[in-house]
Design a protein around this motif. Sequence first.
Motif, PDB file in Angstrom:
ATOM      1  N   ARG A 167      -8.523  40.639  -0.786  1.00  0.00           N
ATOM      2  CA  ARG A 167      -8.599  40.267   0.639  1.00  0.00           C
ATOM      3  C   ARG A 167      -9.895  40.758   1.280  1.00  0.00           C
ATOM      4  O   ARG A 167     -10.416  40.139   2.209  1.00  0.00           O
ATOM      5  CB  ARG A 167      -7.400  40.836   1.394  1.00  0.00           C
ATOM      6  N   GLU A 171     -12.491  38.438   3.196  1.00  0.00           N
ATOM      7  CA  GLU A 171     -12.907  38.745   4.556  1.00  0.00           C
ATOM      8  C   GLU A 171     -14.426  38.710   4.691  1.00  0.00           C
ATOM      9  O   GLU A 171     -14.970  38.140   5.643  1.00  0.00           O
ATOM     10  CB  GLU A 171     -12.379  40.123   4.965  1.00  0.00           C
ATOM     11  N   ARG A 175     -17.004  36.211   6.859  1.00  0.00           N
ATOM     12  CA  ARG A 175     -18.050  36.680   7.764  1.00  0.00           C
ATOM     13  C   ARG A 175     -19.393  36.039   7.420  1.00  0.00           C
ATOM     14  O   ARG A 175     -20.156  35.643   8.303  1.00  0.00           O
ATOM     15  CB  ARG A 175     -18.188  38.203   7.681  1.00  0.00           C
TER      16      ARG A 175
END
Length: 286
Positions: A167, A171, A175
């Motif tokens: 994860r 993430e 971004r």
Amino acid sequence: MSNSLQVIGNLSPGRNLDAYMASVGAIAVLSVEEERALAERLFYKEDLEAARQLVMAHLRFVVHVAKSYSGYGLPLGDLVQEGNVGLMKAVKRFDPSVGVRLVSFAVHWIKAEMHEYILRNWRIVKVATTKAQRKMFFNLRSRKKSLSWMNDAEVNAIAEDLNVEPRVVREMEGRMASVDTSFDPLGADDDERSYAAPALTLEDHSADPAMQVENSNWADDEQQRLLQAMKDLDERSRDILAQRWLADNKATLHELAAMYGVSAERIRQLEKSAMNKIKKAMTLVA
């Protein structure tokens, strides 16, 4: 170290990058013995001329490292300048007694300055703030094979190599995929994206019909109160105010004094008295 800065300033990559690379490429490479002798002069005797020669001899290496970061879309000249700062920091801290070449020691300082520059300028909103996030950013950036999203197998492989949860990889990928958006509408030459500017989603209170009606009624009411207050004045006072404040060619105190056969001071007193009566009448009605 100030002499080094001055020389590098004369070879600034921001002025003419091609000429700069040609200049630093012509600087002779130091042998092991030459480098050690210069490093010892700097380390033990604080010889700034030795520092200058060490810096100059390694400027070409900074260019080489900067080219490896060309995929971030930032000016190569700026990356070189940041790398030069890292090189000078490395030269200042280099200990020749450790037994390694300066280039092996300096590469970490050079990359550190370039990394800081990339993270400050790659996006308006920072994509990485902690040390772990920075490491993830550069590792993930170098491992992504295409602009498409990674599949589960690729995410799991990177997560395992970097010893993080999948994860966390997802993430950071999200971004990195984000883009900066202008708050205000863009120019007329970019109509296709201007409609999506966040500024256009804000509520425009000046266009509220209820407020427009209220403001209009208030203005009409004030005008009516002013007209009524003027009517309540005597004819001379009303004429003085009209000629002093409402006429296109406003009369002077002396002109009105001659018209009414009184002194200019008396006209001023009548004007002041009339203004006070209007203010009082407007306040009482409000």
